[in-house]
Design an enzyme around this catalytic site. Structure first.
Site, PDB file in Angstrom:
ATOM      1  N   TYR A  60       0.867  -1.182   0.000  1.00 42.77           N
ATOM      2  CA  TYR A  60       0.000   0.000   0.000  1.00 42.77           C
ATOM      3  C   TYR A  60       0.901   1.228   0.000  1.00 42.77           C
ATOM      4  O   TYR A  60       1.521   1.548   1.020  1.00 42.77           O
ATOM      5  CB  TYR A  60      -0.921   0.033   1.232  1.00 42.77           C
ATOM      6  CG  TYR A  60      -2.009  -1.026   1.242  1.00 42.77           C
ATOM      7  CD1 TYR A  60      -2.355  -1.732   0.086  1.00 42.77           C
ATOM      8  CD2 TYR A  60      -2.712  -1.294   2.407  1.00 42.77           C
ATOM      9  CE1 TYR A  60      -3.354  -2.687   0.108  1.00 42.77           C
ATOM     10  CE2 TYR A  60      -3.717  -2.257   2.433  1.00 42.77           C
ATOM     11  CZ  TYR A  60      -4.030  -2.953   1.284  1.00 42.77           C
ATOM     12  OH  TYR A  60      -5.031  -3.898   1.313  1.00 42.77           O
ATOM     13  N   LEU A  72     -18.510  -1.418   1.924  1.00 42.13           N
ATOM     14  CA  LEU A  72     -19.222  -0.280   1.325  1.00 42.13           C
ATOM     15  C   LEU A  72     -18.902  -0.184  -0.168  1.00 42.13           C
ATOM     16  O   LEU A  72     -19.160   0.834  -0.809  1.00 42.13           O
ATOM     17  CB  LEU A  72     -18.854   1.037   2.027  1.00 42.13           C
ATOM     18  CG  LEU A  72     -19.217   1.078   3.515  1.00 42.13           C
ATOM     19  CD1 LEU A  72     -18.750   2.386   4.138  1.00 42.13           C
ATOM     20  CD2 LEU A  72     -20.723   0.916   3.692  1.00 42.13           C
ATOM     21  N   ARG A  81     -16.119   0.167  -1.724  1.00 41.99           N
ATOM     22  CA  ARG A  81     -15.188   1.263  -1.990  1.00 41.99           C
ATOM     23  C   ARG A  81     -15.891   2.630  -2.047  1.00 41.99           C
ATOM     24  O   ARG A  81     -15.533   3.505  -2.821  1.00 41.99           O
ATOM     25  CB  ARG A  81     -14.408   0.997  -3.277  1.00 41.99           C
ATOM     26  CG  ARG A  81     -13.688  -0.344  -3.170  1.00 41.99           C
ATOM     27  CD  ARG A  81     -13.070  -0.794  -4.456  1.00 41.99           C
ATOM     28  NE  ARG A  81     -12.577  -2.167  -4.319  1.00 41.99           N
ATOM     29  CZ  ARG A  81     -11.431  -2.528  -3.758  1.00 41.99           C
ATOM     30  NH1 ARG A  81     -10.622  -1.621  -3.281  1.00 41.99           N
ATOM     31  NH2 ARG A  81     -11.074  -3.788  -3.685  1.00 41.99           N
TER      32      ARG A  81
END
Length: 334
Positions: A56, A206, A208
């Site tokens: 990330y 959700l 994204r």
């Protein structure tokens, strides 16, 4: 905060986990100070599970978590790390590596960046097509014996891969996308996990942001990968936002938000499921935590099912090239 046991052999974790990816540049610019304040607020609310990936923003996310955990005791957080994604300096993706020697190398760097001497749950982010899963799990098992890893998890793999992994070492959880509009896990994978005593950490609850009640057309800014995501484009987006409107009516009748309905729905699918929410700001975290107070009756569940029937989403979870990397979507499990 309520706690749930993660798999038959795993740790007890908060009923809601915090997915930290969005705090490091994938949904557009993020704010370090607010991100750290959000992690602190989550820990104070009793959230123990922090989920990240070493790729990330090429290690930035792990460094951010290390910063947020300064002054805390190690036991305050259960850190879950995905590894194996290969990046180039421009941030591009260049494949996946889960060879045993690469696995141990990635782990060494993660321990250093996080500033910890063990990782609670370590998992390959995808199945490496060139490496039998037994070899990858075997390498992590060596690291469990050596004390660098407490538990082993999997991510986005199908039933056959799960069975092969479990034959090598106990697996505590499968991390996989699961939401009202991504229900592929229900076609066999969830059943396999339950049979084997493996928990689920559900990301994308959700979708994204798509079903968060906060998404509007043309909202994806620079650097936001959703600008290229199939479900966020053109007619797909119109159709998907219509589903959100149907959910909105149910939420309003209950006096809660759409996001809270969406999170509560995943939580209600079983005691063995822990939703991960990707809140990057304290206000969104507070909203997500509010979902834990939402009780969905059988009437509510039926109304939600009518509003968003299984398979109602328009567009695939990822663009075609990335879908090819999902063992969980392979063949009959698609």
């Amino acid at each position: 905060m309520q706690y749930r046991q993660l798999g038959a052999t795993g740790p007890r974790v908060s009923e809601l986990g915090l997915g930290c990816m969005g705090m490091s540049a994938i949904y557009g610019p993020s704010n370090q100070t607010e991100s750290i304040a959000t992690i602190h607020a989550a820990l104070e609310a009793g959230v123990t599970l922090l989920d990240t990936g070493d790729f990330y923003d090429s290690g930035h996310n792990e460094l951010l978590i290390a910063e947020a955990l300064k002054g805390k005791t190690r036991e305050d957080a259960i850190i879950s790390v995905k590894f194996g994604g290969l990046r180039d300096p421009a941030g591009g993706w260049s494949g996946f590596d889960a060879r045993p020697e690469a696995t141990k190398n990635f782990l060494a760097y993660s321990l250093k960046r996080l500033g910890v001497d063990y990782i609670d749950i370590y998992r390959p982010a995808r199945l490496d097509p060139n490496v039998p899963i037994e070899e990858t799990i075997g390498a992590i098992a060596d690291m469990v014996k050596a004390g660098y890893v407490k538990h082993i998890g999997l991510s986005e793999v199908g039933s056959e891969t799960i069975r092969r992994a479990v034959a090598v070492h106990p697996i505590v959880d499968l991390q996989i996308e699961y939401s009202l509009i991504s229900r592929g896990i229900e076609d066999g994978i969830l059943e396999t996990c339950r049979e084997l005593g493996i928990g689920i950490t559900a990301y994308g609850v959700l979708s994204r942001g798509l079903i968060s009640g906060h998404w509007t057309k043309d909202r994806a800014g620079p650097g936001d990968y959703r600008a290229h995501s199939p479900r966020f484009q053109g007619e797909n987006l119109d159709r998907n936002l219509a589903l959100v409107e149907a959910l909105q009516r149910i939420a309003q009748a209950k006096g809660v938000t759409v996001a809270q309905i969406a999170i509560a729905w995943v939580t209600a699918q079983g005691e063995d499921i822990v939703p991960l929410v990707g809140a990057r700001r304290r206000d969104r975290l507070v909203e997500a935590l509010g979902a834990l107070d939402v009780t969905l009756t059988s009437d509510d569940m039926a109304a939600i099912e009518r509003a968003v029937p299984k398979g109602a989403a328009s567009g695939t979870r990822y663009a075609e090239a990335q879908m090819a990397h999902l063992d969980s979507e392979a063949g009959h499990q698609h």
